[in-house]
Design a protein around this motif. Sequence first.
Motif, PDB file in Angstrom:
ATOM      1  N   GLY A 102     -21.578   9.929 -34.961  1.00  0.00           N
ATOM      2  CA  GLY A 102     -22.762   9.240 -34.476  1.00  0.00           C
ATOM      3  C   GLY A 102     -23.586   8.643 -35.581  1.00  0.00           C
ATOM      4  O   GLY A 102     -23.331   8.848 -36.760  1.00  0.00           O
ATOM      5  N   ARG A 111     -26.082  21.824 -29.734  1.00  0.00           N
ATOM      6  CA  ARG A 111     -26.346  20.395 -29.757  1.00  0.00           C
ATOM      7  C   ARG A 111     -26.478  19.849 -28.340  1.00  0.00           C
ATOM      8  O   ARG A 111     -27.302  18.968 -28.079  1.00  0.00           O
ATOM      9  CB  ARG A 111     -25.190  19.710 -30.492  1.00  0.00           C
ATOM     10  CG  ARG A 111     -25.448  18.267 -30.760  1.00  0.00           C
ATOM     11  CD  ARG A 111     -24.513  17.783 -31.838  1.00  0.00           C
ATOM     12  NE  ARG A 111     -24.297  16.367 -31.675  1.00  0.00           N
ATOM     13  CZ  ARG A 111     -23.155  15.753 -31.928  1.00  0.00           C
ATOM     14  NH1 ARG A 111     -22.133  16.449 -32.357  1.00  0.00           N
ATOM     15  NH2 ARG A 111     -23.040  14.471 -31.765  1.00  0.00           N
ATOM     16  N   ILE A 112     -25.669  20.350 -27.418  1.00  0.00           N
ATOM     17  CA  ILE A 112     -25.766  19.911 -26.025  1.00  0.00           C
ATOM     18  C   ILE A 112     -27.096  20.373 -25.452  1.00  0.00           C
ATOM     19  O   ILE A 112     -27.772  19.650 -24.730  1.00  0.00           O
ATOM     20  CB  ILE A 112     -24.592  20.492 -25.202  1.00  0.00           C
ATOM     21  CG1 ILE A 112     -23.277  19.950 -25.705  1.00  0.00           C
ATOM     22  CG2 ILE A 112     -24.751  20.164 -23.739  1.00  0.00           C
ATOM     23  CD1 ILE A 112     -22.080  20.693 -25.162  1.00  0.00           C
ATOM     24  N   LEU A 150     -17.560  26.694 -33.715  1.00  0.00           N
ATOM     25  CA  LEU A 150     -17.550  25.335 -33.154  1.00  0.00           C
ATOM     26  C   LEU A 150     -18.213  25.321 -31.780  1.00  0.00           C
ATOM     27  O   LEU A 150     -19.040  24.455 -31.478  1.00  0.00           O
ATOM     28  CB  LEU A 150     -16.108  24.837 -33.015  1.00  0.00           C
ATOM     29  CG  LEU A 150     -15.382  24.403 -34.274  1.00  0.00           C
ATOM     30  CD1 LEU A 150     -13.925  24.126 -33.961  1.00  0.00           C
ATOM     31  CD2 LEU A 150     -16.028  23.170 -34.859  1.00  0.00           C
ATOM     32  N   LEU A 151     -17.854  26.304 -30.940  1.00  0.00           N
ATOM     33  CA  LEU A 151     -18.395  26.357 -29.574  1.00  0.00           C
ATOM     34  C   LEU A 151     -19.914  26.534 -29.611  1.00  0.00           C
ATOM     35  O   LEU A 151     -20.653  25.841 -28.898  1.00  0.00           O
ATOM     36  CB  LEU A 151     -17.752  27.505 -28.794  1.00  0.00           C
ATOM     37  CG  LEU A 151     -16.294  27.318 -28.366  1.00  0.00           C
ATOM     38  CD1 LEU A 151     -15.701  28.629 -27.886  1.00  0.00           C
ATOM     39  CD2 LEU A 151     -16.183  26.274 -27.269  1.00  0.00           C
ATOM     40  N   ARG A 175     -24.118  32.171 -17.938  1.00  0.00           N
ATOM     41  CA  ARG A 175     -24.701  31.438 -19.075  1.00  0.00           C
ATOM     42  C   ARG A 175     -23.642  31.164 -20.132  1.00  0.00           C
ATOM     43  O   ARG A 175     -22.904  32.060 -20.542  1.00  0.00           O
ATOM     44  CB  ARG A 175     -25.859  32.229 -19.663  1.00  0.00           C
ATOM     45  CG  ARG A 175     -27.026  32.301 -18.694  1.00  0.00           C
ATOM     46  CD  ARG A 175     -28.166  33.074 -19.284  1.00  0.00           C
ATOM     47  NE  ARG A 175     -28.505  32.583 -20.614  1.00  0.00           N
ATOM     48  CZ  ARG A 175     -29.356  33.230 -21.415  1.00  0.00           C
ATOM     49  NH1 ARG A 175     -29.902  34.353 -21.013  1.00  0.00           N
ATOM     50  NH2 ARG A 175     -29.639  32.747 -22.596  1.00  0.00           N
ATOM     51  N   ALA A 176     -23.599  29.903 -20.584  1.00  0.00           N
ATOM     52  CA  ALA A 176     -22.521  29.469 -21.486  1.00  0.00           C
ATOM     53  C   ALA A 176     -22.549  30.222 -22.815  1.00  0.00           C
ATOM     54  O   ALA A 176     -21.505  30.570 -23.353  1.00  0.00           O
ATOM     55  CB  ALA A 176     -22.622  27.968 -21.720  1.00  0.00           C
ATOM     56  N   THR A 213     -24.217  24.495 -13.510  1.00  0.00           N
ATOM     57  CA  THR A 213     -22.944  25.030 -13.046  1.00  0.00           C
ATOM     58  C   THR A 213     -22.959  25.083 -11.526  1.00  0.00           C
ATOM     59  O   THR A 213     -23.793  25.744 -10.935  1.00  0.00           O
ATOM     60  CB  THR A 213     -22.738  26.441 -13.592  1.00  0.00           C
ATOM     61  OG1 THR A 213     -23.044  26.410 -14.974  1.00  0.00           O
ATOM     62  CG2 THR A 213     -21.328  26.892 -13.402  1.00  0.00           C
ATOM     63  N   ALA A 239     -21.632  23.327 -30.903  1.00  0.00           N
ATOM     64  CA  ALA A 239     -21.656  22.262 -29.894  1.00  0.00           C
ATOM     65  C   ALA A 239     -22.636  22.605 -28.775  1.00  0.00           C
ATOM     66  O   ALA A 239     -23.368  21.739 -28.288  1.00  0.00           O
ATOM     67  CB  ALA A 239     -20.259  22.064 -29.322  1.00  0.00           C
ATOM     68  N   LEU A 240     -22.683  23.880 -28.415  1.00  0.00           N
ATOM     69  CA  LEU A 240     -23.573  24.305 -27.339  1.00  0.00           C
ATOM     70  C   LEU A 240     -25.027  24.056 -27.717  1.00  0.00           C
ATOM     71  O   LEU A 240     -25.847  23.616 -26.914  1.00  0.00           O
ATOM     72  CB  LEU A 240     -23.359  25.797 -27.078  1.00  0.00           C
ATOM     73  CG  LEU A 240     -23.798  26.304 -25.719  1.00  0.00           C
ATOM     74  CD1 LEU A 240     -23.045  25.577 -24.633  1.00  0.00           C
ATOM     75  CD2 LEU A 240     -23.534  27.794 -25.623  1.00  0.00           C
ATOM     76  N   CYS A 257     -19.564  18.846 -35.139  1.00  0.00           N
ATOM     77  CA  CYS A 257     -19.885  19.450 -33.847  1.00  0.00           C
ATOM     78  C   CYS A 257     -21.334  19.910 -33.833  1.00  0.00           C
ATOM     79  O   CYS A 257     -21.989  19.887 -32.793  1.00  0.00           O
ATOM     80  CB  CYS A 257     -18.958  20.628 -33.562  1.00  0.00           C
ATOM     81  SG  CYS A 257     -17.395  20.114 -32.870  1.00  0.00           S
ATOM     82  N   VAL A 272     -19.486  32.300 -24.577  1.00  0.00           N
ATOM     83  CA  VAL A 272     -18.937  32.086 -25.924  1.00  0.00           C
ATOM     84  C   VAL A 272     -18.894  33.399 -26.698  1.00  0.00           C
ATOM     85  O   VAL A 272     -17.896  33.720 -27.357  1.00  0.00           O
ATOM     86  CB  VAL A 272     -19.762  31.033 -26.693  1.00  0.00           C
ATOM     87  CG1 VAL A 272     -19.283  30.938 -28.132  1.00  0.00           C
ATOM     88  CG2 VAL A 272     -19.651  29.681 -26.025  1.00  0.00           C
ATOM     89  N   HIS A 298     -29.683  20.023 -21.916  1.00  0.00           N
ATOM     90  CA  HIS A 298     -29.234  18.930 -21.054  1.00  0.00           C
ATOM     91  C   HIS A 298     -27.880  19.201 -20.428  1.00  0.00           C
ATOM     92  O   HIS A 298     -27.222  18.303 -19.947  1.00  0.00           O
ATOM     93  CB  HIS A 298     -29.181  17.622 -21.847  1.00  0.00           C
ATOM     94  CG  HIS A 298     -30.519  17.192 -22.294  1.00  0.00           C
ATOM     95  ND1 HIS A 298     -31.289  16.309 -21.604  1.00  0.00           N
ATOM     96  CD2 HIS A 298     -31.264  17.586 -23.358  1.00  0.00           C
ATOM     97  CE1 HIS A 298     -32.441  16.143 -22.227  1.00  0.00           C
ATOM     98  NE2 HIS A 298     -32.442  16.904 -23.283  1.00  0.00           N
ATOM     99  N   ARG A 299     -27.474  20.459 -20.458  1.00  0.00           N
ATOM    100  CA  ARG A 299     -26.148  20.765 -19.907  1.00  0.00           C
ATOM    101  C   ARG A 299     -26.129  20.548 -18.401  1.00  0.00           C
ATOM    102  O   ARG A 299     -27.132  20.696 -17.726  1.00  0.00           O
ATOM    103  CB  ARG A 299     -25.781  22.204 -20.221  1.00  0.00           C
ATOM    104  CG  ARG A 299     -25.660  22.438 -21.714  1.00  0.00           C
ATOM    105  CD  ARG A 299     -25.093  23.780 -21.991  1.00  0.00           C
ATOM    106  NE  ARG A 299     -23.873  23.950 -21.218  1.00  0.00           N
ATOM    107  CZ  ARG A 299     -23.793  24.685 -20.140  1.00  0.00           C
ATOM    108  NH1 ARG A 299     -24.814  25.306 -19.716  1.00  0.00           N
ATOM    109  NH2 ARG A 299     -22.669  24.793 -19.494  1.00  0.00           N
ATOM    110  N   GLU A 300     -24.959  20.216 -17.912  1.00  0.00           N
ATOM    111  CA  GLU A 300     -24.838  20.034 -16.471  1.00  0.00           C
ATOM    112  C   GLU A 300     -24.990  21.391 -15.802  1.00  0.00           C
ATOM    113  O   GLU A 300     -24.534  22.384 -16.317  1.00  0.00           O
ATOM    114  CB  GLU A 300     -23.493  19.402 -16.102  1.00  0.00           C
ATOM    115  CG  GLU A 300     -22.510  19.390 -17.231  1.00  0.00           C
ATOM    116  CD  GLU A 300     -21.162  18.816 -16.877  1.00  0.00           C
ATOM    117  OE1 GLU A 300     -20.742  18.928 -15.734  1.00  0.00           O
ATOM    118  OE2 GLU A 300     -20.542  18.283 -17.789  1.00  0.00           O
TER     119      GLU A 300
END
Lengths: 311, 99
Positions: free
Chosen positions: A168, A76-77, A69-70, A27-28, A84, A73-74, A299, A32, A80-82
């Motif tokens: 954006g 916000r993504i 930052l990580l 898990r991302a 793994t 961004a995570l 971010c 982090v 919908h993350r790709e």
Amino acid sequence: MNAGTLMDLILPLGLVVLAEIILRQRRAAEAVAQFMVFGLLMAVAWVRVDAPDLALTEAAIGSGVTGALLLAALRRIGPHREPTRPLPSPARLPVYTATLLLGGALSWALIELWSDPVSLTAAVDARLAESGSSNPVAAVILNFRAYDTFLEIGVLLLSALAVYTLAGSRGRRSLEEPGPVFQFYLSRLAPLFAIVALYLVWIGSRRPGGAFPAGALLSGVGVLVLLGASPWPLGLHRKVVRYLLVAGFGVFLFAGLWGGRYGAMLTLPPEQAKAWKLLIELACMLSIGFSFTVLFACCAGWLGDESGEGT
Amino acid sequence: MNPQLVYALAGAWICAIGLRGFMGEVDTFRRILGANLLGSGIFLVLVAVARRAPDGPPDPVPHAMVLTGIVVSVSGTALLLALLARLHEEHREEGEGNE
């Protein structure tokens, strides 16, 4: 074997193992979190090799700001993350070969290097008096290798501008209203942090400190103020935002051109070095602090161009 | 073996692991993590190299390079993350358009 020797074996080994664990994490968000732990352990390792001032910067920027930052961004993504999936097997062999080659070659080069230590300490010390600061690291950053630092501030500016442009047209995302306790402490602590940042710049010419830790501290304040749902500092007029982002690069460029009158670009006459150094550091502190705040806000998706007219 | 060399060697292998993450991961977010690990490894090597001489203060030149490098590395990471987030938003909009 005493405790220090034991630590000097466990800590490096632990760092290598942790690096591998981070990349194997499924898990991302957990990856982090472990990356931030890695940054803090890295800072401890730097203290062990006599670089306490670098360790402070690494803990604040390398681990703190990067982690923020990580995570931003995570979030916000989001979902919908790709997914793994493993690397296709034909690609694995070249990747692992390159990895082993890099590790092996670097190790061999380092072991060779160690038999013949070269140090530039004496060369720096010899001309320290001309640099305007008695802290050798500050002298290298702002005088002997000012060119590197100048370009670095340029990279930061470029990155801030690019991220600002990418923010954006979605408009600002509304933030939750923070609790009264948070606001109470924020309003009292933010000015205090600003004073500490100024002190770090002032002390930087003699002791560890300077524009980088000070800028990191300011960006921390900036992010906290943002979390406090305050329109400041991003509600500032666009022109002010731009001036603050450009300040470090601009002052540095001006100092460089000024030095051009005395010989080459970015050479400062010894009697003026101290004043210029302080001015450059103050401007860089503002730009670093503000750029990181803008980078974080973008971010996280908090900063958008509401009117959609472009920035 | 002196302790600084152990830290430098650890840095070398963190570089290698970071490179593996940067090239060998499919997920872009993980690639960014890998690139950051690679950077951290390089910093550790430089900081340890600065302490090669057994006595006296550490070499200020590699220290200055690391201090500069940290800021550049964070700037680069922020740019990559902003691009990644924007890419996801574009994909999401396309997905919504098709439904």
